[in-house]
Design an enzyme around this catalytic site. Structure first.
Site: not given
Length: 334
Positions: A128, A240
Protein backbone atom coordinates in the site's frame (compact mmCIF):
# COMPACT_ATOMS: atom_id res chain seq x y z
CA UNK A 1 -17.50 -12.21 -17.29
CA UNK A 2 -17.06 -14.32 -14.19
CA UNK A 3 -15.10 -12.90 -11.25
CA UNK A 4 -14.13 -14.24 -7.84
CA UNK A 5 -13.05 -12.61 -4.59
CA UNK A 6 -10.87 -14.64 -2.23
CA UNK A 7 -10.92 -13.27 1.31
CA UNK A 8 -14.34 -11.73 0.80
CA UNK A 9 -15.07 -11.08 4.48
CA UNK A 10 -11.88 -9.13 5.19
CA UNK A 11 -11.46 -5.36 5.01
CA UNK A 12 -9.98 -5.47 1.50
CA UNK A 13 -12.44 -8.13 0.37
CA UNK A 14 -15.35 -5.94 1.42
CA UNK A 15 -13.75 -3.01 -0.38
CA UNK A 16 -13.46 -5.17 -3.51
CA UNK A 17 -17.22 -5.63 -3.35
CA UNK A 18 -17.88 -1.92 -2.84
CA UNK A 19 -15.69 -0.97 -5.80
CA UNK A 20 -17.09 -3.66 -8.08
CA UNK A 21 -20.60 -2.51 -7.16
CA UNK A 22 -19.67 0.93 -8.49
CA UNK A 23 -17.59 -0.25 -11.46
CA UNK A 24 -18.69 -0.61 -15.06
CA UNK A 25 -17.18 -4.07 -15.37
CA UNK A 26 -19.64 -6.40 -17.13
CA UNK A 27 -19.86 -8.96 -14.34
CA UNK A 28 -22.15 -11.87 -15.13
CA UNK A 29 -21.29 -13.78 -11.98
CA UNK A 30 -19.33 -13.00 -8.82
CA UNK A 31 -18.13 -15.80 -6.55
CA UNK A 32 -17.03 -15.18 -2.97
CA UNK A 33 -14.53 -17.38 -1.13
CA UNK A 34 -13.26 -17.40 2.43
CA UNK A 35 -12.00 -19.44 5.35
CA UNK A 36 -14.05 -21.78 7.51
CA UNK A 37 -14.74 -18.81 9.78
CA UNK A 38 -16.38 -16.75 7.03
CA UNK A 39 -17.87 -19.49 4.82
CA UNK A 40 -21.66 -19.23 4.78
CA UNK A 41 -21.80 -15.48 5.36
CA UNK A 42 -24.07 -13.62 2.97
CA UNK A 43 -23.42 -10.25 1.30
CA UNK A 44 -25.57 -8.17 -1.06
CA UNK A 45 -24.24 -7.40 -4.54
CA UNK A 46 -26.08 -5.73 -7.39
CA UNK A 47 -29.49 -6.73 -6.11
CA UNK A 48 -28.56 -10.30 -5.24
CA UNK A 49 -27.43 -12.05 -2.07
CA UNK A 50 -24.14 -13.90 -2.42
CA UNK A 51 -22.91 -16.61 -0.06
CA UNK A 52 -19.25 -17.03 0.81
CA UNK A 53 -17.93 -20.43 -0.22
CA UNK A 54 -15.20 -22.30 1.61
CA UNK A 55 -11.90 -21.93 -0.24
CA UNK A 56 -10.78 -25.46 -1.05
CA UNK A 57 -8.53 -27.39 -3.42
CA UNK A 58 -11.14 -28.27 -6.03
CA UNK A 59 -12.39 -26.99 -9.41
CA UNK A 60 -14.47 -24.05 -8.15
CA UNK A 61 -12.37 -21.62 -10.22
CA UNK A 62 -13.08 -23.37 -13.51
CA UNK A 63 -14.60 -20.71 -15.79
CA UNK A 64 -13.57 -17.81 -13.56
CA UNK A 65 -11.84 -15.11 -15.62
CA UNK A 66 -10.26 -13.07 -12.82
CA UNK A 67 -9.79 -13.77 -9.10
CA UNK A 68 -9.11 -10.85 -6.77
CA UNK A 69 -7.22 -12.35 -3.85
CA UNK A 70 -6.64 -10.80 -0.42
CA UNK A 71 -6.34 -13.60 2.10
CA UNK A 72 -2.73 -13.35 3.25
CA UNK A 73 0.55 -14.57 1.80
CA UNK A 74 0.37 -18.14 3.09
CA UNK A 75 -3.10 -18.66 1.59
CA UNK A 76 -2.00 -17.11 -1.71
CA UNK A 77 0.96 -19.46 -1.94
CA UNK A 78 -1.09 -22.52 -0.99
CA UNK A 79 -3.96 -21.87 -3.39
CA UNK A 80 -2.22 -20.18 -6.35
CA UNK A 81 -2.14 -23.37 -8.40
CA UNK A 82 -5.76 -24.22 -7.52
CA UNK A 83 -6.90 -20.73 -8.56
CA UNK A 84 -4.94 -20.53 -11.83
CA UNK A 85 -4.95 -24.13 -13.10
CA UNK A 86 -7.98 -23.58 -15.36
CA UNK A 87 -6.66 -20.27 -16.73
CA UNK A 88 -8.02 -17.86 -14.13
CA UNK A 89 -5.93 -14.70 -13.78
CA UNK A 90 -5.03 -14.20 -10.11
CA UNK A 91 -4.51 -10.59 -8.98
CA UNK A 92 -2.92 -11.04 -5.59
CA UNK A 93 -2.84 -8.45 -2.83
CA UNK A 94 -0.30 -10.23 -0.60
CA UNK A 95 3.50 -9.99 -0.65
CA UNK A 96 3.84 -13.65 -1.67
CA UNK A 97 4.84 -13.13 -5.31
CA UNK A 98 5.76 -9.44 -5.61
CA UNK A 99 9.47 -9.88 -6.20
CA UNK A 100 9.23 -13.04 -8.34
CA UNK A 101 10.77 -12.32 -11.76
CA UNK A 102 7.93 -14.03 -13.63
CA UNK A 103 5.17 -12.16 -11.76
CA UNK A 104 4.46 -8.55 -12.81
CA UNK A 105 4.08 -5.96 -10.04
CA UNK A 106 1.64 -3.38 -11.35
CA UNK A 107 0.33 0.09 -10.62
CA UNK A 108 -1.87 1.04 -13.61
CA UNK A 109 -0.90 4.73 -13.56
CA UNK A 110 2.78 3.77 -13.80
CA UNK A 111 3.43 0.43 -15.56
CA UNK A 112 0.15 -1.05 -16.85
CA UNK A 113 1.78 -2.81 -19.81
CA UNK A 114 3.66 -5.09 -17.41
CA UNK A 115 0.33 -6.78 -16.68
CA UNK A 116 0.30 -8.23 -20.20
CA UNK A 117 3.23 -10.52 -19.37
CA UNK A 118 1.99 -12.86 -16.63
CA UNK A 119 3.20 -16.34 -17.59
CA UNK A 120 2.05 -17.86 -14.28
CA UNK A 121 -1.37 -16.18 -14.56
CA UNK A 122 -0.48 -14.18 -11.43
CA UNK A 123 -0.22 -10.39 -11.14
CA UNK A 124 0.93 -8.90 -7.86
CA UNK A 125 -0.55 -5.85 -6.23
CA UNK A 126 2.23 -3.80 -4.56
CA UNK A 127 2.40 -2.80 -0.92
CA UNK A 128 0.00 0.00 0.00
CA UNK A 129 2.74 2.50 0.88
CA UNK A 130 4.56 1.80 -2.37
CA UNK A 131 1.44 2.23 -4.50
CA UNK A 132 0.61 5.75 -3.38
CA UNK A 133 4.25 6.82 -3.48
CA UNK A 134 4.95 5.64 -7.04
CA UNK A 135 1.72 7.20 -8.34
CA UNK A 136 3.12 10.53 -7.14
CA UNK A 137 6.75 9.85 -8.06
CA UNK A 138 5.81 8.92 -11.61
CA UNK A 139 4.69 12.50 -12.27
CA UNK A 140 8.15 13.79 -11.30
CA UNK A 141 10.04 11.01 -13.08
CA UNK A 142 8.59 12.29 -16.35
CA UNK A 143 10.29 15.65 -15.69
CA UNK A 144 13.67 14.34 -14.52
CA UNK A 145 15.01 10.97 -13.44
CA UNK A 146 14.70 10.45 -9.68
CA UNK A 147 17.97 9.29 -8.13
CA UNK A 148 16.94 8.82 -4.51
CA UNK A 149 13.99 9.09 -2.16
CA UNK A 150 13.72 9.50 1.59
CA UNK A 151 10.26 8.79 2.93
CA UNK A 152 8.61 8.70 6.33
CA UNK A 153 5.22 7.03 6.40
CA UNK A 154 2.35 7.63 8.81
CA UNK A 155 0.32 4.46 8.41
CA UNK A 156 -3.21 4.06 9.70
CA UNK A 157 -4.70 1.14 11.59
CA UNK A 158 -6.40 -0.01 8.38
CA UNK A 159 -3.01 -1.24 7.18
CA UNK A 160 -3.39 -4.06 9.70
CA UNK A 161 -6.82 -4.93 8.35
CA UNK A 162 -10.20 -5.09 10.06
CA UNK A 163 -8.63 -6.41 13.26
CA UNK A 164 -6.28 -3.44 13.45
CA UNK A 165 -9.11 -0.96 13.06
CA UNK A 166 -11.21 -2.77 15.64
CA UNK A 167 -8.32 -2.80 18.12
CA UNK A 168 -7.77 0.96 17.80
CA UNK A 169 -11.47 1.60 18.37
CA UNK A 170 -11.51 -0.72 21.39
CA UNK A 171 -8.41 0.89 22.86
CA UNK A 172 -9.91 4.38 22.68
CA UNK A 173 -13.16 3.11 24.22
CA UNK A 174 -11.33 1.33 27.05
CA UNK A 175 -9.14 4.32 27.85
CA UNK A 176 -12.14 6.67 27.83
CA UNK A 177 -13.68 4.50 30.56
CA UNK A 178 -10.47 4.42 32.58
CA UNK A 179 -9.72 0.82 31.66
CA UNK A 180 -6.69 -1.00 30.28
CA UNK A 181 -6.51 -1.25 26.48
CA UNK A 182 -6.18 -4.65 24.82
CA UNK A 183 -2.94 -4.98 22.80
CA UNK A 184 -2.82 -7.88 20.35
CA UNK A 185 -2.54 -6.73 16.75
CA UNK A 186 0.15 -4.09 17.29
CA UNK A 187 3.45 -4.22 19.17
CA UNK A 188 2.19 -1.61 21.66
CA UNK A 189 -0.91 0.40 22.45
CA UNK A 190 -1.69 2.44 19.33
CA UNK A 191 -4.26 4.82 20.82
CA UNK A 192 -2.55 8.13 21.72
CA UNK A 193 0.74 6.71 20.48
CA UNK A 194 3.04 6.27 17.47
CA UNK A 195 4.83 3.00 16.79
CA UNK A 196 7.96 3.16 14.55
CA UNK A 197 7.68 -0.52 13.76
CA UNK A 198 5.64 -2.13 10.96
CA UNK A 199 6.39 -5.77 10.05
CA UNK A 200 9.50 -7.53 11.31
CA UNK A 201 13.02 -6.10 11.49
CA UNK A 202 15.62 -7.39 9.04
CA UNK A 203 19.39 -7.76 9.42
CA UNK A 204 20.01 -4.15 8.32
CA UNK A 205 17.61 -2.82 11.01
CA UNK A 206 15.05 -1.74 8.42
CA UNK A 207 11.71 -3.50 8.66
CA UNK A 208 10.31 -5.67 5.89
CA UNK A 209 7.73 -2.94 5.26
CA UNK A 210 10.51 -0.42 4.69
CA UNK A 211 12.46 -2.75 2.42
CA UNK A 212 9.33 -3.42 0.38
CA UNK A 213 9.30 0.27 -0.52
CA UNK A 214 12.91 0.00 -1.69
CA UNK A 215 12.58 -3.12 -3.82
CA UNK A 216 9.04 -2.68 -5.13
CA UNK A 217 9.62 0.90 -6.29
CA UNK A 218 12.59 -0.19 -8.41
CA UNK A 219 10.62 -3.03 -9.98
CA UNK A 220 7.51 -0.98 -10.76
CA UNK A 221 9.37 2.02 -12.14
CA UNK A 222 12.05 -0.07 -13.93
CA UNK A 223 14.56 2.22 -12.30
CA UNK A 224 17.81 2.35 -10.35
CA UNK A 225 16.08 4.65 -7.84
CA UNK A 226 17.06 4.07 -4.20
CA UNK A 227 14.57 4.49 -1.36
CA UNK A 228 15.23 4.90 2.35
CA UNK A 229 12.04 4.56 4.39
CA UNK A 230 10.92 4.81 7.99
CA UNK A 231 7.44 3.36 8.46
CA UNK A 232 5.38 4.45 11.45
CA UNK A 233 1.97 3.25 12.65
CA UNK A 234 -0.23 6.15 13.76
CA UNK A 235 -3.60 6.23 15.58
CA UNK A 236 -5.57 7.09 12.44
CA UNK A 237 -8.36 4.75 11.38
CA UNK A 238 -7.97 4.88 7.62
CA UNK A 239 -5.67 6.40 4.93
CA UNK A 240 -1.88 6.49 4.97
CA UNK A 241 0.25 9.64 4.81
CA UNK A 242 3.82 10.01 3.55
CA UNK A 243 6.41 12.76 3.79
CA UNK A 244 8.64 12.36 0.74
CA UNK A 245 12.00 13.89 -0.21
CA UNK A 246 13.26 13.31 -3.77
CA UNK A 247 16.54 14.10 -5.48
CA UNK A 248 16.39 14.35 -9.27
CA UNK A 249 19.04 14.61 -11.99
CA UNK A 250 18.14 18.23 -12.60
CA UNK A 251 16.39 20.68 -10.32
CA UNK A 252 12.58 20.63 -10.49
CA UNK A 253 10.91 23.79 -9.31
CA UNK A 254 7.84 23.61 -7.07
CA UNK A 255 5.88 25.26 -9.90
CA UNK A 256 6.89 22.51 -12.36
CA UNK A 257 6.05 19.87 -9.80
CA UNK A 258 2.61 21.36 -9.14
CA UNK A 259 1.81 21.35 -12.86
CA UNK A 260 3.00 17.75 -13.17
CA UNK A 261 0.97 16.56 -10.18
CA UNK A 262 -2.12 18.47 -11.34
CA UNK A 263 -2.13 16.61 -14.66
CA UNK A 264 -1.00 13.20 -13.40
CA UNK A 265 -3.50 10.32 -13.53
CA UNK A 266 -4.74 9.26 -10.12
CA UNK A 267 -3.39 12.39 -8.38
CA UNK A 268 -5.30 15.31 -6.88
CA UNK A 269 -3.29 18.45 -6.08
CA UNK A 270 -4.10 20.11 -2.75
CA UNK A 271 -1.36 22.66 -2.32
CA UNK A 272 -2.38 26.05 -0.93
CA UNK A 273 -0.77 26.03 2.52
CA UNK A 274 -1.47 29.71 3.09
CA UNK A 275 -5.17 28.86 2.92
CA UNK A 276 -4.69 25.70 5.02
CA UNK A 277 -5.21 23.50 1.97
CA UNK A 278 -3.15 20.30 2.14
CA UNK A 279 -3.94 16.57 2.16
CA UNK A 280 -5.13 14.89 5.35
CA UNK A 281 -6.29 11.34 6.05
CA UNK A 282 -9.52 12.64 7.57
CA UNK A 283 -10.66 13.75 4.11
CA UNK A 284 -8.88 11.13 1.97
CA UNK A 285 -10.53 8.15 3.69
CA UNK A 286 -12.98 6.39 1.40
CA UNK A 287 -11.74 8.20 -1.70
CA UNK A 288 -9.83 6.93 -4.73
CA UNK A 289 -7.05 9.43 -5.55
CA UNK A 290 -3.61 10.03 -4.14
CA UNK A 291 -3.61 13.56 -2.74
CA UNK A 292 -0.42 15.65 -2.95
CA UNK A 293 0.49 18.95 -1.28
CA UNK A 294 3.09 20.84 0.80
CA UNK A 295 5.33 20.97 -2.30
CA UNK A 296 8.56 22.88 -1.70
CA UNK A 297 12.28 22.93 -2.39
CA UNK A 298 14.47 20.74 -0.21
CA UNK A 299 16.75 23.14 1.62
CA UNK A 300 19.52 20.51 1.88
CA UNK A 301 19.91 19.72 -1.83
CA UNK A 302 19.89 21.89 -5.00
CA UNK A 303 18.22 19.03 -6.88
CA UNK A 304 15.85 18.22 -4.04
CA UNK A 305 12.10 18.54 -3.68
CA UNK A 306 9.83 17.55 -0.83
CA UNK A 307 6.09 16.95 -0.67
CA UNK A 308 3.34 15.31 1.38
CA UNK A 309 0.93 12.72 0.02
CA UNK A 310 -2.10 10.90 1.42
CA UNK A 311 -4.11 7.98 0.10
CA UNK A 312 -6.72 5.54 1.34
CA UNK A 313 -4.83 2.33 2.09
CA UNK A 314 -7.84 0.05 1.57
CA UNK A 315 -8.92 1.65 -1.69
CA UNK A 316 -5.99 2.82 -3.85
CA UNK A 317 -3.51 1.06 -1.59
CA UNK A 318 -5.19 -2.30 -2.08
CA UNK A 319 -8.62 -3.06 -3.58
CA UNK A 320 -8.93 -0.23 -6.11
CA UNK A 321 -5.48 -0.84 -7.57
CA UNK A 322 -6.34 -4.50 -8.17
CA UNK A 323 -9.67 -3.65 -9.81
CA UNK A 324 -7.94 -1.04 -11.98
CA UNK A 325 -5.50 -3.71 -13.17
CA UNK A 326 -8.47 -5.87 -14.17
CA UNK A 327 -10.18 -2.96 -15.91
CA UNK A 328 -7.02 -2.05 -17.83
CA UNK A 329 -6.49 -5.63 -19.00
CA UNK A 330 -10.09 -5.98 -20.15
CA UNK A 331 -9.91 -2.66 -22.03
CA UNK A 332 -6.63 -3.52 -23.76
CA UNK A 333 -7.40 -7.11 -24.61
CA UNK A 334 -10.81 -6.39 -26.09
Amino acid sequence: MKLAIVGASGAVGQEFMNILEESRLPIDELLLFGSERSAGRKYPFRGKELTVRLLAHNDDFCGVDIALVSAGGSTSKEFAETITKHGTLMIDNSSAFRMDEDVPLVVPEVNPEDALNAPRRIIANPNCTTIQMVVALNALEKLSHIRRVHVATYQSASGAGAQGMAELEEQHAALAKGGEPRVEKFAYQLAYNLIPHIDVFTDNDYTKEEMKMYHETRKIMHSDIVVSATCVRVPVMRAHSESIWVETERPISPEEARDAFASAPGVVLQDAPGDKVYPMPLFAAGRNPVYVGRIRRDLTSPNGLTFWCVGDQIRKGAALNAVQIAEWLIAHRA
